[in-house]
Scaffold this active site. Structure first.
Site, PDB file in Angstrom:
ATOM      1  N   GLY A  79       3.229  37.621  -1.058  1.00 22.91           N
ATOM      2  CA  GLY A  79       3.787  36.732  -0.034  1.00 22.91           C
ATOM      3  C   GLY A  79       2.860  36.635   1.149  1.00 22.91           C
ATOM      4  N   TYR A 120      21.471  38.203   0.217  1.00 18.80           N
ATOM      5  CA  TYR A 120      20.165  38.616   0.741  1.00 18.80           C
ATOM      6  C   TYR A 120      20.221  40.046   1.283  1.00 18.80           C
ATOM      7  CZ  TYR A 120      16.074  38.670   3.844  1.00 18.80           C
ATOM      8  OH  TYR A 120      14.905  38.999   4.480  1.00 18.80           O
TER       9      TYR A 120
END
Length: 253
Positions: free
Chosen positions: A13, A150
């Site tokens: 990422g 999440y």
């Protein structure tokens, strides 16, 4: 001498947002960096910005086969490595009545499964004295509406950090987590949100954070690099960077 001069570092990422900020800071300190990303637009933008200073690899952080392929690429390019930053993440804001099996699976694939398997396949390449730093979130414990999936995915990672720290200590590898609160990034951590939703999220963050502002990517980067290189007697820690919110800091009236 720089902390990272001559060090070989992998960042998942790492083509946008906080991960890209990690990469730029590491390069400035003399590291040889390999970053991954999935979004082609972000990959091309990172190539333009980092130029020849970084190896950029297209890799889906939620795909085990991509992670296995990434480990082979890292071994071919670097041999042994010194530090790993597992920063890839995906947040979709949905309340209990809205999330679906698809959005559940997507978030757990990137945020949880991807981290577990990245540690599995990259840890054997890390030299003694090296480290793994994983980006978690204050959503682990905040109980914020819309962040059930999440937050659960990141909480699982927080538990895994402790286990990985205990299992890799014999290899001489430390494992820690950096846990951001509300941080000002291009996507605000919710890439699929509309501009209006992001604006509302930012306004909410400024209200909820005791320091009454969002943190900067640089502030998270400083914490992550500290855990990687300076915190040499620390492993299994989750280091919050959230303006005091998760520590019960009271806002003056």
């Amino acid at each position: 001498m720089s902390r990272f001069a001559g060090k070989k570092v992998v960042i998942t990422g790492g083509t946008h947002g906080m991960g890209l900020d990690f990469a730029k800071a590491l390069i400035a300190e003399g590291a040889e960096v390999l970053v991954t990303g999935r979004n082609e637009k972000n990959i091309e933008a990172a190539r333009d910005e980092l130029k020849e200073n970084a190896h950029i690899v297209r890799s889906d952080a939620g795909s085990v086969s991509d992670i296995e392929a990434l480990a082979k690429i890292v071994a071919e390019k670097f041999g042994k490595i010194d530090h790993v930053f597992l920063n890839a993440g995906l947040a979709i804001l949905e309340t209990i009545d809205k999330f679906t099996e698809d959005t559940f699976d997507r978030q757990y694939a990137v945020n949880t499964k991807g981290v577990f398997f990245a540690v599995k396949h990259l840890a054997p390449l890390i030299q003694s004295g090296g480290s793994i730093t994983i980006t978690t979130s204050v959503a682990n414990t905040a109980g914020a509406p819309g962040m059930g999936v999440y937050g659960g995915a990141k909480a699982a990672v927080r538990a895994f950090v402790r286990v990985a720290a205990s299992e890799l200590v014999a290899q001489g590898v430390r494992v820690n987590a950096v846990s951001p609160g509300f941080i000002h990034t291009p996507s605000m951590g919710i890439p699929e949100a509309t501009p209006e939703e992001r604006a509302q999220f930012q306004a909410l963050g400024d209200i909820l954070t005791p320091m009454k502002r969002h943190g900067s990517m640089e502030e998270v980067t400083k914490a992550a690099l500290f855990l990687a290189a300076d915190a040499t007697f620390t492993s299994g820690l989750e280091f919050t960077v959230d303006g005091g919110g998760s520590q019960g800091v009271l806002t003056p009236q």
